[in-house]
Design an enzyme around this catalytic site. Structure first.
Site, short mmCIF file in Angstrom:
data_model
loop_
_atom_site.label_atom_id
_atom_site.label_comp_id
_atom_site.label_asym_id
_atom_site.label_seq_id
_atom_site.Cartn_x
_atom_site.Cartn_y
_atom_site.Cartn_z
CB VAL A 1 1.73 0.34 4.73
CG1 VAL A 1 0.33 -0.02 5.22
CG2 VAL A 1 2.37 1.37 5.65
CE LYS B 1 2.97 2.42 8.86
NZ LYS B 1 2.92 3.87 9.08
CG ASP C 1 4.19 11.81 10.33
OD1 ASP C 1 4.40 12.94 9.85
OD2 ASP C 1 4.41 10.74 9.72
CG LEU D 1 -2.00 -1.07 1.26
CD1 LEU D 1 -2.75 -1.02 2.60
CD2 LEU D 1 -2.98 -0.90 0.10
N GLY D 2 2.08 1.16 0.50
CA GLY D 2 2.94 2.34 0.53
C GLY D 2 4.13 2.12 1.44
N GLY E 1 6.73 4.38 4.40
CA GLY E 1 6.87 5.57 5.22
C GLY E 1 8.16 5.53 6.01
N GLY E 2 8.30 6.47 6.93
CA GLY E 2 9.54 6.57 7.69
C GLY E 2 9.80 5.37 8.57
CG MET E 3 8.05 2.71 12.20
SD MET E 3 6.74 2.82 13.44
CE MET E 3 5.54 1.70 12.75
N GLY E 4 8.57 2.18 7.99
CA GLY E 4 8.65 0.92 7.28
C GLY E 4 7.68 0.88 6.12
#
Length: 547
Positions: free
Chosen positions: A30, A44, A138, A22-23, A25-28
Site C-alpha cells: 500500500v 494498493k 478480513d 504505508l504498509g 498486506g496479504g494482497m500486496g
C-alpha cells in the site's frame, strides 16, 4: 506511517504519483500517492504472482465494482482501479488516522465510551458493506481506523478475489488473521460459502480487543488460537455491561446464532438508551422456522398461512424497535453514536440517476438528523431521502421514482431479466405475470433505511407484505406475510443500473437472508444467501398511479 519508497518501487502507477509506503498486506503493498487532481490517496498494488492469473483479474474487477456500491461515510471510499494494469492496483480514500491496533498499543484498552464508539462505528460499516452485497472477510483491528471524522473500516470486499486465487497458488492459504476468523472459515472441505455472519464474528473479536487489549481466543500459536475458536468459549474478562452480551452473541460458534449487522445496531442503540432491555438481542435461530416468515423478535412467528397471533413473551421487543427508529432520527449530535450521523447517505444509493437525483444537503447535520421513514421527535414519519426537496429541479421521471420510493405511488415490480412482473394473489404465493390486475400492484413503505413491500390487492387482508419463507431444507422463497417490520420483511432497495427501457434498476436484498433472484429454469423467484452470490436479478419500478 509513510516510510518512503524503496529501491525498485514504482514512481507512478497510471496517473498517480507514489509518495511513500504505508504498509504491506496479504494482497500486496500500500502506497501513499497523489492523484492527478492533487488529492492524497492510498494505492494498493497487487502482488506480482497474482497478477498473472486471469481468474484473479476477473474476480478483482467484479469485487471492485461491488465495493463501489458501499456508501463511503464509514469506509474508505473506492476511488479507482485498473485490473488490467501490470501490476493491477486499487485506489481508495486516504484516511489520516491511527488503526485500532495502534491506539490500543499506545494507550492501552479503551474506555467504555470509546469501546461503544468502536462497536457502533464498525457495526454501521458492516451494515453498509453487507447491504451492498459485499463481505469483508478480513475485519481486524488493523483494518479499523480511528479517524478525526469517525470510525473508518478499510480493505473490505477485495479479499474474495485474493482468497479464491491464492487457494490455488499457496498451500492452505486463506485471507485473514486467525484470531478474528469465524469457525466456519476453517471448514474448507465443506464447500459452503462464507457469509456475512463471519464478519459479525470478527466484529465481536474486534470489540473485545478494543476493551481488553487482547483477543478473546488468544493462544500460544496460530494453531492453538484456531482450536480455541473451534472448541472453547470466548474469554471476555474485562468486558462488562450490556455490550458483553452483544459480543457474546456475535461470537457464537454457529453462524445462524449470530445477529446481523443491522441487529447489532439495534442492540447498540438500545444500550445507549437510559431505559429498556439493554443489550438484549433476538435469538437468530428462533427467528426463522421452516414454513414461516422469520421475525426479528423472540416471539415465535405466525406461519406463512397466517394462523393467528401467538402471545409475545417479550413485550418490550416492539418498543425497542420503535426506540431504535426514533434514535436513528435523533443521532446527529449524540457523541456515542456519532458514527451514525451520516446515515442519510444510505438514501443516496436509492435515488434515480439523472438530474435532481441527489437530495439537498445530504451528509449535513440537518439532512442526517432524519433518515428515511424514521419517526421524528413528535412521532410522525419523517420525509424519506426519496422525497426530500432536491437541490436541482428534477425531471418528471425522477419525480415519479422519488414518489414510488417514498411510498406515495403504486407500482409494478418488473423483473428485468424475465421481462415479467411480480404478482401476489390472494393465496399469498408469489408468482410472476404480465403486470395486469390488482395482484401485481405494490407500494414501498419506507422504514428507516429499508422498505416493507406491500401488496395493494384488496383481496389480501392478512398477508399483504412480502417476506422470506424457509422450507424444511432451509431454501428461501418469498411469500405473503403480515406487515410487521422484521428481519424477514425488511428489504434494501439498491440501485444497480438501467433496464432495457432506460429505467433505473434495483437489487432487492434482505440483510439476513440474501438477494432476491430469478430462477430462469424453474421460472420462480427465490432468495439466495449473500455469501458469494452475484446480483443476477434486478427490478425496475413501473409507476401505476397515486396510492
Amino acid at each position: 506511517m509513510n516510510d518512503g519508497l524503496r529501491p525498485g518501487d514504482p514512481a507512478r502507477l497510471g496517473g498517480y504519483e507514489l509518495l511513500g509506503r504505508l504498509g504491506e498486506g496479504g494482497m500486496g503493498s500500500v502506497f501513499l500517492a497523489r492523484s492527478p487532481q492533487g488529492r492524497r490517496v492510498a494505492v494498493k498494488v497487487v502482488r506480482a504472482e497474482l497478477s498473472h492469473h486471469d481468474e484473479f483479474r476477473g474476480r478483482f474487477r467484479s469485487e471492485v465494482n461491488r465495493a463501489r456500491q458501499v456508501p463511503p461515510f464509514c469506509t474508505a471510499e473506492v476511488l479507482d482501479a485498473d485490473p488490467d494494469h501490470e501490476p493491477p492496483y486499487l485506489v481508495v480514500e486516504y484516511v489520516d488516522g491511527p488503526s485500532l491496533v495502534q491506539v490500543v498499543r499506545d494507550q492501552g484498552p479503551m474506555t467504555t465510551t470509546g469501546v461503544h464508539g468502536i462497536a457502533v462505528g464498525v457495526a454501521t460499516a458492516l451494515t453498509a458493506i453487507h447491504g451492498a452485497g459485499v463481505i469483508h472477510r478480513d475485519l481486524k483491528p488493523a483494518n479499523v481506523l480511528v479517524a478525526p471524522g469517525g470510525i473508518k473500516v478499510i480493505d473490505f470486499g477485495i479479499a474474495r478475489a485474493f482468497e479464491a486465487t491464492s487457494q490455488h497458488t499457496r498451500t492452505n492459504q486463506m485471507v485473514g488473521t486467525v484470531a478474528y476468523m469465524a469457525p466456519e472459515r476453517f471448514e474448507t472441505t465443506t464447500g459452503n460459502p462464507v457469509g456475512p455472519a463471519a464478519d459479525i464474528f470478527a466484529w465481536g473479536a474486534v470489540v473485545a480487543f478494543a476493551a481488553t487489549g487482547r483477543t478473546p481466543f488468544e493462544g500460544e500459536s496460530a494453531t492453538a488460537t484456531a482450536m480455541r475458536i473451534l472448541t472453547q468459549p470466548p474469554d471476555l474478562t474485562g468486558l462488562d455491561g450490556p455490550l458483553r452480551a452483544l459480543v457474546s452473541r456475535a461470537l457464537e460458534k454457529d453462524p445462524a446464532d449470530r445477529p446481523t449487522a443491522r441487529e447489532l445496531l439495534d442492540g447498540l442503540l438500545t444500550t445507549a438508551s437510559p431505559s429498556g432491555d439493554a443489550g438484549r438481542l433476538p435469538n437468530a435461530r428462533a427467528a426463522v422456522t421452516p414454513g414461516a416468515a422469520g421475525a426479528a423478535t423472540a416471539r415465535p412467528p405466525a406461519d406463512a398461512a397466517g394462523d393467528g397471533d401467538a402471545p409475545d413473551p417479550d413485550p418490550g421487543a416492539a418498543e425497542r424497535r420503535r426506540r431504535r427508529r426514533r434514535l436513528v432520527g435523533l443521532v446527529a449530535g449524540a457523541v456515542v453514536v456519532a458514527a451514525l450521523v451520516p446515515a442519510a447517505l444510505f438514501g443516496s444509493d436509492l435515488l434515480p440517476d439523472g438530474t435532481g437525483s441527489e437530495p439537498a444537503g445530504v451528509g449535513s447535520p440537518a439532512a442526517s438528523a432524519t433518515t428515511a421513514g424514521a419517526p421524528t421527535p413528535g412521532g410522525s414519519p419523517s420525509t424519506s431521502p426519496a422525497s426530500r426537496t432536491p437541490s436541482r429541479s428534477p425531471s418528471a421521471t425522477a419525480d415519479r421514482t422519488r414518489a414510488m420510493l417514498a411510498g406515495q405511488r403504486r407500482l409494478l415490480l418488473h423483473v428485468v431479466q424475465a421481462d415479467r412482473d411480480l404478482s401476489l394473489p390472494f393465496d399469498g404465493e408469489l408468482t410472476v405475470g404480465d403486470g395486469t390486475g390488482r395482484d401485481a400492484l405494490f407500494v414501498l413503505e419506507p422504514v428507516g433505511v429499508d422498505y416493507l413491500i406491500k401488496s395493494v390487492n384488496p383481496d389480501i387482508s392478512h398477508r399483504p407484505c412480502l417476506g422470506v419463507k424457509l422450507d424444511a431444507e432451509r431454501n428461501a422463497s418469498l411469500v405473503g406475510t403480515e406487515c410487521e417490520p422484521t428481519a424477514a420483511t425488511m428489504f434494501g432497495i439498491l440501485r444497480e443500473g438501467k433496464d432495457d427501457k432506460g429505467r433505473t434498476s434495483y437489487a432487492i436484498v434482505s440483510d439476513r437472508y440474501g438477494l432476491v433472484q430469478w430462477d430462469e429454469s424453474r421460472r420462480e423467484i427465490y432468495v439466495q444467501e449473500l455469501g458469494d452470490a452475484p446480483i443476477d436479478t434486478t427490478f425496475s419500478l413501473v409507476d401505476r398511479g397515486a396510492v
